[in-house]
Motif scaffolding. Sequence first.
Motif, PDB file in Angstrom:
ATOM      1  N   GLY A 134       7.758 -52.008  40.510  1.00 55.36           N
ATOM      2  CA  GLY A 134       7.123 -53.283  40.198  1.00 55.36           C
ATOM      3  C   GLY A 134       8.088 -54.443  40.269  1.00 55.36           C
ATOM      4  N   HIS A 135       9.311 -54.221  39.836  1.00 59.30           N
ATOM      5  CA  HIS A 135      10.322 -55.273  39.860  1.00 59.30           C
ATOM      6  C   HIS A 135      10.588 -55.737  41.290  1.00 59.30           C
ATOM      7  N   TYR A 137       8.850 -55.003  44.066  1.00 54.73           N
ATOM      8  CA  TYR A 137       7.657 -55.334  44.846  1.00 54.73           C
ATOM      9  C   TYR A 137       7.081 -56.689  44.464  1.00 54.73           C
ATOM     10  N   LYS A 138       7.022 -56.986  43.167  1.00 59.20           N
ATOM     11  CA  LYS A 138       6.349 -58.207  42.721  1.00 59.20           C
ATOM     12  C   LYS A 138       7.286 -59.263  42.170  1.00 59.20           C
ATOM     13  N   PHE A 139       8.184 -58.870  41.289  1.00 57.80           N
ATOM     14  CA  PHE A 139       8.944 -59.878  40.540  1.00 57.80           C
ATOM     15  C   PHE A 139      10.242 -60.306  41.221  1.00 57.80           C
ATOM     16  N   ALA A 141      10.650 -59.866  44.783  1.00 59.09           N
ATOM     17  CA  ALA A 141      10.405 -59.702  46.222  1.00 59.09           C
ATOM     18  C   ALA A 141      11.219 -60.697  47.044  1.00 59.09           C
ATOM     19  N   TYR A 198       0.874 -54.996  38.793  1.00 59.50           N
ATOM     20  CA  TYR A 198       1.693 -55.201  39.981  1.00 59.50           C
ATOM     21  C   TYR A 198       0.874 -55.519  41.222  1.00 59.50           C
ATOM     22  N   ASP A 199      -0.446 -55.394  41.140  1.00 57.89           N
ATOM     23  CA  ASP A 199      -1.337 -55.661  42.290  1.00 57.89           C
ATOM     24  C   ASP A 199      -0.899 -54.849  43.507  1.00 57.89           C
ATOM     25  N   ALA A 200      -0.609 -53.574  43.254  1.00 60.24           N
ATOM     26  CA  ALA A 200      -0.014 -52.741  44.298  1.00 60.24           C
ATOM     27  C   ALA A 200      -0.898 -51.559  44.694  1.00 60.24           C
TER      28      ALA A 200
END
Length: 235
Positions: A134-135, A137-139, A141, A198-200
């Motif tokens: 999550g880190h 991929y989203k926060f 990126a 995470y919208d993943a």
Amino acid sequence: MTDLSRFPVARRWPATNPDAIQLYSLPTPNGVKAAIALEELGLAYEAHLISFSTNDQKSEEFLSLNPNGKIPAMIDPNGPDGQPIGIFETGAILTYLADKTGRLMPKEGAGRYAVLQWLFFQVGGVGPMFGQFGHFYKFAADKVADNPYPMERYRDETRRLLGVIEGELGKRQWLAGDDYTIADIATFPWVRALREGYDAADVIGLDAYPKTMAWVERAAARPASQKGLNIPPRP
């Protein structure tokens, strides 16, 4: 009335009812686990918001309860031998609450160790790996835009761990057996976060894990989960 004055954290975040469990947390995939367990068990508690935006978790008062500076942490005013006890780390908190009440984990025998092994699976694998995914991929990126390796590494490990869960849930309704336990409480918020936080869903391919996602829905639909997933409320 219990005297919590020896806990500096209780001086910064005063208790309205010091005879109730004091929870210091934030509704993250890690933070909600204690609240969900407390709701499941029907224990009286107060939730205090530890805000990352103001670095509450790095304050002297919070570090006095959890020197690792992570949420959640907890004070039980009626701990072992009737004395107040402070506890940090979600694995320890969940085990403590299960032992205190005799619920959400067998007291002894093989069933107890079945729960503990899946609890440790979350603590040592699911939480750290999903969190790192999550880190990147989203926060973060933007920081790895020219280097896909970090995201891909943790994406692939997240998929592998989901495959382990999927295989086990093909054998039973809950992670550790026929009963809902602290192993489920520890794990389902992290799987849920792949989609909700995470919208993943697409990049992970959550559709490839139908049994896992059905299990998440079962766990999240429980009344205690519906409440605990939002405790303490964000401002």
